[in-house]
Design an enzyme around this catalytic site. Structure first.
Site, PDB file in Angstrom:
ATOM      1  N   LYS A 186      -7.627 -10.946   1.404  1.00 35.34           N
ATOM      2  CA  LYS A 186      -6.246 -10.575   1.740  1.00 35.34           C
ATOM      3  C   LYS A 186      -5.877 -11.119   3.116  1.00 35.34           C
ATOM      4  O   LYS A 186      -4.777 -11.642   3.318  1.00 35.34           O
ATOM      5  CB  LYS A 186      -6.059  -9.058   1.682  1.00 35.34           C
ATOM      6  N   HIS A 200      -0.536   3.252 -10.661  1.00 37.81           N
ATOM      7  CA  HIS A 200      -0.256   1.851 -10.323  1.00 37.81           C
ATOM      8  C   HIS A 200      -1.428   0.928 -10.672  1.00 37.81           C
ATOM      9  O   HIS A 200      -1.243  -0.111 -11.305  1.00 37.81           O
ATOM     10  CB  HIS A 200       0.093   1.763  -8.832  1.00 37.81           C
ATOM     11  N   GLU A 228       5.424 -14.032   2.304  1.00 31.78           N
ATOM     12  CA  GLU A 228       5.397 -14.280   0.857  1.00 31.78           C
ATOM     13  C   GLU A 228       6.337 -15.402   0.432  1.00 31.78           C
ATOM     14  O   GLU A 228       7.108 -15.286  -0.523  1.00 31.78           O
ATOM     15  CB  GLU A 228       5.717 -12.990   0.081  1.00 31.78           C
ATOM     16  N   HIS A 284       1.109  -7.791 -11.604  1.00 23.42           N
ATOM     17  CA  HIS A 284       2.104  -6.843 -11.115  1.00 23.42           C
ATOM     18  C   HIS A 284       3.447  -6.948 -11.830  1.00 23.42           C
ATOM     19  O   HIS A 284       4.159  -5.956 -11.927  1.00 23.42           O
ATOM     20  CB  HIS A 284       2.285  -6.987  -9.601  1.00 23.42           C
ATOM     21  N   HIS A 331       4.499  -3.647 -13.280  1.00 24.78           N
ATOM     22  CA  HIS A 331       5.672  -2.910 -12.788  1.00 24.78           C
ATOM     23  C   HIS A 331       6.609  -2.533 -13.923  1.00 24.78           C
ATOM     24  O   HIS A 331       7.213  -1.463 -13.916  1.00 24.78           O
ATOM     25  CB  HIS A 331       6.439  -3.761 -11.769  1.00 24.78           C
ATOM     26  N   ARG A 350       1.056 -15.864  -0.864  1.00 23.26           N
ATOM     27  CA  ARG A 350       0.908 -14.395  -0.914  1.00 23.26           C
ATOM     28  C   ARG A 350       1.311 -13.834  -2.276  1.00 23.26           C
ATOM     29  O   ARG A 350       0.823 -12.782  -2.686  1.00 23.26           O
ATOM     30  CB  ARG A 350       1.707 -13.738   0.215  1.00 23.26           C
ATOM     31  N   ARG A 394      13.202   0.930  17.692  1.00 19.41           N
ATOM     32  CA  ARG A 394      13.111  -0.530  17.423  1.00 19.41           C
ATOM     33  C   ARG A 394      11.675  -1.020  17.294  1.00 19.41           C
ATOM     34  O   ARG A 394      11.401  -2.203  17.452  1.00 19.41           O
ATOM     35  CB  ARG A 394      13.847  -1.349  18.487  1.00 19.41           C
ATOM     36  N   LYS A 445       3.099  -5.119   4.968  1.00 25.91           N
ATOM     37  CA  LYS A 445       4.239  -4.741   4.132  1.00 25.91           C
ATOM     38  C   LYS A 445       4.413  -3.231   4.226  1.00 25.91           C
ATOM     39  O   LYS A 445       3.484  -2.480   3.921  1.00 25.91           O
ATOM     40  CB  LYS A 445       4.001  -5.116   2.666  1.00 25.91           C
ATOM     41  N   GLU A 496      -7.558  -3.351  -8.036  1.00 26.52           N
ATOM     42  CA  GLU A 496      -7.091  -4.294  -7.007  1.00 26.52           C
ATOM     43  C   GLU A 496      -8.268  -5.121  -6.469  1.00 26.52           C
ATOM     44  O   GLU A 496      -8.080  -6.256  -6.038  1.00 26.52           O
ATOM     45  CB  GLU A 496      -6.391  -3.545  -5.861  1.00 26.52           C
ATOM     46  N   ASN A 520       0.191 -10.735  -6.455  1.00 22.19           N
ATOM     47  CA  ASN A 520       0.935 -10.004  -7.473  1.00 22.19           C
ATOM     48  C   ASN A 520       0.387 -10.235  -8.874  1.00 22.19           C
ATOM     49  O   ASN A 520       1.048  -9.874  -9.862  1.00 22.19           O
ATOM     50  CB  ASN A 520       2.418 -10.398  -7.422  1.00 22.19           C
TER      51      ASN A 520
HETATM   52  P1  NAD Z   1      -1.407   7.519  -2.688  1.00 20.32           P
HETATM   53  O1  NAD Z   1      -1.204   7.244  -1.277  1.00 20.32           O
HETATM   54  O2  NAD Z   1      -0.354   8.300  -3.393  1.00 20.32           O
HETATM   55  O3  NAD Z   1      -2.825   8.219  -2.896  1.00 20.32           O
HETATM   56  C1  NAD Z   1      -3.206   8.608  -4.203  1.00 20.32           C
HETATM   57  C2  NAD Z   1      -3.549  10.094  -4.256  1.00 20.32           C
HETATM   58  O4  NAD Z   1      -4.813  10.290  -3.651  1.00 20.32           O
HETATM   59  C3  NAD Z   1      -2.589  10.990  -3.507  1.00 20.32           C
HETATM   60  O5  NAD Z   1      -2.469  12.195  -4.209  1.00 20.32           O
HETATM   61  C4  NAD Z   1      -3.287  11.241  -2.185  1.00 20.32           C
HETATM   62  O6  NAD Z   1      -2.899  12.434  -1.587  1.00 20.32           O
HETATM   63  C5  NAD Z   1      -4.717  11.269  -2.618  1.00 20.32           C
HETATM   64  N1  NAD Z   1      -5.704  10.883  -1.626  1.00 20.32           N
HETATM   65  C6  NAD Z   1      -5.652   9.844  -0.766  1.00 20.32           C
HETATM   66  N2  NAD Z   1      -6.791   9.726  -0.114  1.00 20.32           N
HETATM   67  C7  NAD Z   1      -7.604  10.719  -0.548  1.00 20.32           C
HETATM   68  C8  NAD Z   1      -8.932  11.096  -0.246  1.00 20.32           C
HETATM   69  N3  NAD Z   1      -9.705  10.386   0.585  1.00 20.32           N
HETATM   70  N4  NAD Z   1      -9.428  12.187  -0.869  1.00 20.32           N
HETATM   71  C9  NAD Z   1      -8.683  12.872  -1.774  1.00 20.32           C
HETATM   72  N5  NAD Z   1      -7.440  12.543  -2.110  1.00 20.32           N
HETATM   73  C10 NAD Z   1      -6.914  11.472  -1.503  1.00 20.32           C
HETATM   74  O7  NAD Z   1      -1.564   6.177  -3.547  1.00 20.32           O
HETATM   75  P2  NAD Z   1      -2.339   4.803  -3.324  1.00 20.32           P
HETATM   76  O8  NAD Z   1      -2.810   4.427  -4.660  1.00 20.32           O
HETATM   77  O9  NAD Z   1      -3.280   4.850  -2.188  1.00 20.32           O
HETATM   78  O10 NAD Z   1      -1.161   3.844  -2.883  1.00 20.32           O
HETATM   79  C11 NAD Z   1      -0.068   3.587  -3.738  1.00 20.32           C
HETATM   80  C12 NAD Z   1       1.108   3.181  -2.889  1.00 20.32           C
HETATM   81  O11 NAD Z   1       0.733   1.994  -2.173  1.00 20.32           O
HETATM   82  C13 NAD Z   1       2.338   2.835  -3.693  1.00 20.32           C
HETATM   83  O12 NAD Z   1       3.456   3.411  -3.072  1.00 20.32           O
HETATM   84  C14 NAD Z   1       2.409   1.331  -3.610  1.00 20.32           C
HETATM   85  O13 NAD Z   1       3.735   0.845  -3.676  1.00 20.32           O
HETATM   86  C15 NAD Z   1       1.796   1.074  -2.258  1.00 20.32           C
HETATM   87  N6  NAD Z   1       1.223  -0.268  -2.080  1.00 20.32           N
HETATM   88  C16 NAD Z   1       1.586  -0.957  -0.978  1.00 20.32           C
HETATM   89  C17 NAD Z   1       1.051  -2.214  -0.748  1.00 20.32           C
HETATM   90  C18 NAD Z   1       1.398  -2.939   0.512  1.00 20.32           C
HETATM   91  O14 NAD Z   1       1.027  -4.104   0.646  1.00 20.32           O
HETATM   92  N7  NAD Z   1       2.039  -2.295   1.460  1.00 20.32           N
HETATM   93  C19 NAD Z   1       0.133  -2.763  -1.633  1.00 20.32           C
HETATM   94  C20 NAD Z   1      -0.228  -2.026  -2.763  1.00 20.32           C
HETATM   95  C21 NAD Z   1       0.335  -0.753  -2.982  1.00 20.32           C
HETATM   96  N1  GLY Z   2       0.076  -6.072  -2.304  1.00 16.47           N
HETATM   97  C1  GLY Z   2       0.790  -7.296  -2.241  1.00 16.47           C
HETATM   98  C2  GLY Z   2       0.911  -7.846  -0.873  1.00 16.47           C
HETATM   99  O1  GLY Z   2       0.442  -7.306   0.094  1.00 16.47           O
HETATM  100  O2  GLY Z   2       1.493  -8.871  -0.719  1.00 16.47           O
END
Ligand code: NAD
Ligand code: GLY
Length: 382
Positions: A231, A270, A241, A252, A256, A245, A125, A147, A189, A249
């Site tokens: 942020k 992305h 949101e 996005h 998307h 918030r 939980r 998130k 971003e 997007n």
């Molecule tokens: P990711 O976590 O897949 O990382 C990208 C690639 O880089 C991966 O292959 C990873 O293994 C590699 N990597 C990471 N750090 C590294 C480092 N220091 N050195 C070498 N390689 C490294 O992708 P991302 O772009 O970080 O994140 C994308 C994800 O984030 C998506 O799933 C998206 O939906 C999510 N996201 C979430 C939010 C939120 O608010 N929670 C906001 C934006 C995106």
């Molecule tokens: N990346 C969008 C949010 O955090 O709301």
């Protein structure tokens, strides 16, 4: 060494926490992390790329300080944000016998932060977690704001929870191992914050994008700190949101749709989809007379100058996809987007650089017409 910045994130509905931004934070992880640990063990969730590169910088000092250390590793990539990935992490936490005094460390990009955060939200939980983001995108966006989610075959991030971390440690040095394409995606971003709400920041980025992307320490610290500040301010005002918030997007909804069409993967990352989406938001807004053409041109030029795509024609035709994008298919993806309300299309549009706003009930035909002028085609011609 650059200065270390502590940026508080404090909102009404959650416990406040700090985002710490600086070089060399993982040179002394015990100092930053140990005060949060209720048991003398360190449990890290990471991925198969990041673990071999950076886990040791945490486990080594903690082991030397007498802590038991455990590293749970999932395959790198979006596919780990899945029921299977979640089960793997939850099973590992149960096998280790974690209790509610334990705090889990998410060491990785947005995939690891989202997956680990969600696992922690539902394990017994809810147990605490700390974000140690290792991509630019994760440092400026996904690690802050609570998130957490996994994907479903019907769409990304459909199963999740708001679950805030106890601490976010943004060590700028871990970014040195990141491929430059991923750095550029994170930069998309960063520039988003300037475009949506801070024209002065945008002006500065326009002149300093190369320094940021080449990880020049002072420029990087400034870009990441300002992004996190923006942020934090938005999340403090609107964690769930309900309003402001949604500005995060920007780019996005268009983006998307492109990702869904191309398939989430290497063809279009992305941040690249968001870059095209932001350029489209400016082109649509200017075309509708909402935003000056001069701001559109500056925004699109700044995105392109950073080495990011701005047009549909910048996306390679691959993976069995025809070169052309069908406008109606893109709109169907947009209508399925979480930002669509009651079948109406909701977009983040712009009045100027630094002045984004939420536009609800946007007429589908105007989007369709825009997409066709912007390089998409109609179904029968694809
Ligand atoms: P990711 O976590 O897949 O990382 C990208 C690639 O880089 C991966 O292959 C990873 O293994 C590699 N990597 C990471 N750090 C590294 C480092 N220091 N050195 C070498 N390689 C490294 O992708 P991302 O772009 O970080 O994140 C994308 C994800 O984030 C998506 O799933 C998206 O939906 C999510 N996201 C979430 C939010 C939120 O608010 N929670 C906001 C934006 C995106
Ligand atoms: N990346 C969008 C949010 O955090 O709301």
């Amino acid at each position: 060494m650059t200065d270390i910045r502590r940026i508080p994130v404090a909102g009404e509905g959650f416990r406040p926490y700090d985002v710490v931004v600086g070089q060399g934070l993982l040179a002394d992880p015990v100092k930053w992390i140990a005060p949060f640990l209720g048991n003398r063990r360190l449990v890290i969730v990471t991925d198969s790329h990041v673990g071999p590169l950076h886990a040791e910088s945490l486990t080594g000092p903690f082991a030397a300080a007498g802590y038991a250390t455990h590293v749970v590793t999932v395959p790198a990539g979006e596919q780990s944000k899945s029921y299977d990935g979640l089960k793997f992490v939850l099973d590992a936490l149960l096998d280790l016998g974690l209790d509610r005094k334990d705090v889990v460390i998410a060491l990785g990009g947005g995939v690891i932060g989202d997956l680990t955060g969600f696992a922690c939200a539902i394990y017994m939980r809810g147990i605490d977690f700390i974000q140690v983001p290792t991509t630019v995108l994760a440092q400026v966006d996904s690690s802050v704001g609570g998130k957490t989610a996994i994907d479903h075959e019907k769409g990304k991030n459909l199963i999740g929870a708001f679950w805030q971390p106890r601490l976010v440690l943004c060590d700028l040095d871990v970014l040195k191992t990141l491929p430059v394409r991923e750095i550029r995606c994170g930069y998309a971003e960063i520039i988003k914050y300037g475009l949506l709400g801070d024209r002065v920041f945008f002006d500065w980025l326009e002149a300093n994008d190369t320094a940021v992307i080449s990880l020049e320490p002072e420029a990087l610290r400034r870009a990441i700190s300002r992004s996190v500040e923006m942020k934090a301010e938005i999340v403090a005002a609107d964690e769930r949101e309900g309003g402001k918030r949604a500005l995060l997007n920007l780019g996005h909804t268009f983006g998307h749709a492109l990702e869904a069409e191309v398939g989430f993967g290497d063809i279009l990352l992305h941040g690249e989809a968001v870059a095209i989406g932001m350029a489209q938001a400016f082109r649509y807004s200017a075309g509708a007379g909402l935003c000056p053409a001069a701001d559109r041109d500056r925004a699109v030029a700044a995105i392109a100058h950073a080495g990011l795509p701005t047009r549909l024609s910048d996306i390679p035709a691959a993976g069995g996809r025809n070169e052309a994008f069908d406008a109606d298919r893109l709109i169907r993806h947009m209508a399925g987007d979480k930002k669509a309300e009651g079948g109406n299309l909701t977009f983040i549009l712009v009045k100027a650089i630094g002045e984004a706003y939420v536009a609800k009930k946007v007429d589908r035909n105007s989007i369709r017409d825009f997409l066709i002028t912007d390089g998409a085609v109609l179904q029968e011609t694809v």
